[in-house]
Design a protein around this motif. Structure first.
Motif: not given
Length: 147
Positions: A102-127
């Motif tokens: 979803f996020e890969r349009d209109d961003v640089e590769l380095a930005e996409l890496v940061e976005i994806v890492l942030e999402i990965g960390h944010a989605c790990i939850k102790d339910m």
């Protein structure tokens, strides 16, 4: 658009493909490469290189692999070391992969890496903790009017 190659052991990539397609629809410039028992690591690297070449429109390629330090991650890293505009994230999960699509349009590769890492960390939850926090009433604020 940044190209994406997803790879992992056994049927990780093909399994993720079915989930990504169900959530985000068919994705252009996105390939899924399984590392199955019948493949050598040289075969894997050849398939990863072919997939990267196929999805690369000149804006770069992001490899998303299952296990940091595993063969798919290591072979993608070898490609990163000799190919410009290539990045690798090991330990990718489904939210990271879907959001990368979803996020890969209109961003640089380095930005996409940061976005994806942030999402990965944010989605790990102790339910359990999430549930308990949702069930605990918030402390009522004191109203000091009239005191």
């Amino acid at each position: 658009m940044i190209g994406i190659v997803v790879s992992g052991h056994i049927n990780f990539a093909s399994g993720v493909k079915s989930a990504v397609t169900a959530i985000a629809g068919e994705q252009a410039q996105m390939k899924f490469v399984d590392f199955v028992e019948t493949m050598s690591t040289d075969d894997l690297e050849a398939d990863l290189r072919a997939a990267a070449a196929e999805v690369n429109s000149g804006e770069g390629v992001l490899f998303l692999t299952d296990i940091p330090g595993g063969s798919p991650s290591n072979r993608a890293t070898a490609i990163m070391m000799d190919t410009p505009l290539v990045e690798v994230i090991g330990g990718a999960n489904l939210p990271m992969i879907v959001n990368a699509a979803f996020e890969r349009d209109d961003v640089e590769l380095a930005e996409l890496v940061e976005i994806v890492l942030e999402i990965g960390h944010a989605c790990i939850k102790d339910m359990r903790k999430e549930f308990e926090a949702a069930m605990t009433p918030a402390a009522e604020e004191f109203d000091d009017e009239g005191l």
